[in-house]
Motif scaffolding. Structure first.
Motif, PDB file in Angstrom:
ATOM      1  N   GLY A  81       0.818  -1.216   0.000  1.00 45.42           N
ATOM      2  CA  GLY A  81       0.000   0.000   0.000  1.00 45.42           C
ATOM      3  C   GLY A  81       0.847   1.258   0.000  1.00 45.42           C
ATOM      4  O   GLY A  81       0.359   2.354   0.281  1.00 45.42           O
ATOM      5  N   THR A 102      -0.594   4.111  -2.320  1.00 47.55           N
ATOM      6  CA  THR A 102      -1.776   4.787  -1.766  1.00 47.55           C
ATOM      7  C   THR A 102      -1.363   5.766  -0.680  1.00 47.55           C
ATOM      8  O   THR A 102      -1.806   6.920  -0.649  1.00 47.55           O
ATOM      9  CB  THR A 102      -2.734   3.728  -1.157  1.00 47.55           C
ATOM     10  N   ARG A 105      -5.649  -8.281   0.659  1.00 51.31           N
ATOM     11  CA  ARG A 105      -5.990  -6.926   0.176  1.00 51.31           C
ATOM     12  C   ARG A 105      -5.992  -6.889  -1.350  1.00 51.31           C
ATOM     13  O   ARG A 105      -6.858  -6.284  -1.968  1.00 51.31           O
ATOM     14  CB  ARG A 105      -4.962  -5.909   0.697  1.00 51.31           C
ATOM     15  N   ARG A 106      -5.002  -7.534  -1.946  1.00 48.95           N
ATOM     16  CA  ARG A 106      -4.872  -7.525  -3.408  1.00 48.95           C
ATOM     17  C   ARG A 106      -6.062  -8.243  -4.057  1.00 48.95           C
ATOM     18  O   ARG A 106      -6.615  -7.775  -5.053  1.00 48.95           O
ATOM     19  CB  ARG A 106      -3.548  -8.211  -3.792  1.00 48.95           C
ATOM     20  N   GLU A 150      -9.030  -8.567  -2.841  1.00 44.24           N
ATOM     21  CA  GLU A 150     -10.209  -7.685  -2.710  1.00 44.24           C
ATOM     22  C   GLU A 150     -10.193  -6.600  -3.774  1.00 44.24           C
ATOM     23  O   GLU A 150     -11.201  -6.320  -4.416  1.00 44.24           O
ATOM     24  CB  GLU A 150     -10.231  -7.036  -1.322  1.00 44.24           C
ATOM     25  N   GLN A 151      -9.006  -5.992  -3.978  1.00 46.92           N
ATOM     26  CA  GLN A 151      -8.852  -4.940  -5.015  1.00 46.92           C
ATOM     27  C   GLN A 151      -9.235  -5.467  -6.387  1.00 46.92           C
ATOM     28  O   GLN A 151      -9.983  -4.840  -7.129  1.00 46.92           O
ATOM     29  CB  GLN A 151      -7.378  -4.549  -5.123  1.00 46.92           C
ATOM     30  N   ALA A 189     -12.411  -4.540  -8.848  1.00 47.32           N
ATOM     31  CA  ALA A 189     -12.208  -4.019 -10.204  1.00 47.32           C
ATOM     32  C   ALA A 189     -12.830  -4.942 -11.252  1.00 47.32           C
ATOM     33  O   ALA A 189     -12.628  -4.761 -12.453  1.00 47.32           O
ATOM     34  CB  ALA A 189     -10.718  -3.841 -10.475  1.00 47.32           C
TER      35      ALA A 189
END
Ligand code: DC
Length: 225
Positions: A13, A16, A149-150, A152-153, A157
């Motif tokens: 992250g 971000t 996390r990846r 989920e991203q 998308a």
């Protein structure tokens, strides 16, 4: 001057957080990984084998890379979108082990950091690119958390994502980035270690902003959102 160096493994992250910090403190954001990715993209475009250091070095003689206005520029073209694929992630990690590639990106990064206040993120910013940065942060999170996390991203998308495959890619890249001979990923002795495994994005931004203000006196120019 205010130069903030943020290093750490992939998928932590950093981008971000670094973008938000640039916004809060009114300084320039520089993503050095994007420049390694642009070089990786060019090896594909020119059909150069990622293990052929001599050909990569020759290719670089006629290559211009830059990071301008939050965009990765390759030979004058904005390649910011094209470089965000899994294939480019792995290839960037491979080609970044060569000294000719590192020199190319280092020169641009060092120039940018010498001419403006920056928050620069990568793997060797605090150790090599800006060893005298006012603030150095080593940001990390457990591989399993980064993988989650990846996934989920990607799902958000609308892309396909398989947890075990994503975790394997994260571990492979961690290994390559940490074990190459030249300037591997490692924490600078004077960097603040930040494990973000249990932090939300907002908490993470606040933690970095507090470190900057407490250590340098620089205040954010924007209210928290
Ligand atoms: O931060 P990123 O995932 O966009 O970086 C892509 C690859 O580039 C990374 O796996 C290793 C390399 N890299 C590097 O070697 N040194 C940097 N300062 C930044 C990135």
């Amino acid at each position: 001057m205010l130069r903030v160096a943020i290093d750490g493994p992939g998928g932590t992250g950093k981008s971000t957080i670094a973008k938000a910090i640039a916004d809060r403190f009114g300084i320039q954001y520089i993503d050095t990984g994007a420049m390694y990715r642009a070089i990786a993209l060019k090896t594909i475009m020119c059909d150069v084998n990622q293990d052929d250091e001599v050909s990569i070095s020759k290719m670089l003689d006629n290559t211009k890379i830059d990071f301008d206005n939050n965009k990765a520029m390759l030979d004058g073209e904005d390649v910011s979108d094209k470089i965000r694929t899994n294939e480019i992630s792995m290839r960037a990690s491979h080609v970044s082990r060569y000294s000719c590639v590192r020199r190319k990106v280092d020169n641009v990064s060092k120039y940018l950091a010498s001419t403006r206040n920056v928050v620069m993120e990568g793997r060797d910013i605090g150790t090599v690119v800006i060893p005298d940065a006012e603030i150095k942060i080593f940001m990390t999170a457990k591989a399993e958390i980064r993988a989650r996390r990846r996934v989920e991203q990607l799902l958000l998308a609308g892309k396909e994502a398989e947890y075990n495959q994503v975790l394997k890619e994260i571990n492979d890249r961690d290994y390559l980035d940490s074990n190459r001979a030249i300037n591997p990923l490692r924490q600078s002795e004077d960097a603040v270690y930040l494990d973000t495994s249990n932090m939300s994005v907002e908490e993470n931004i606040d933690a970095v902003a507090d470190i900057i203000t407490n250590r340098t006196g620089y205040q954010s120019i924007k209210e928290k959102r």
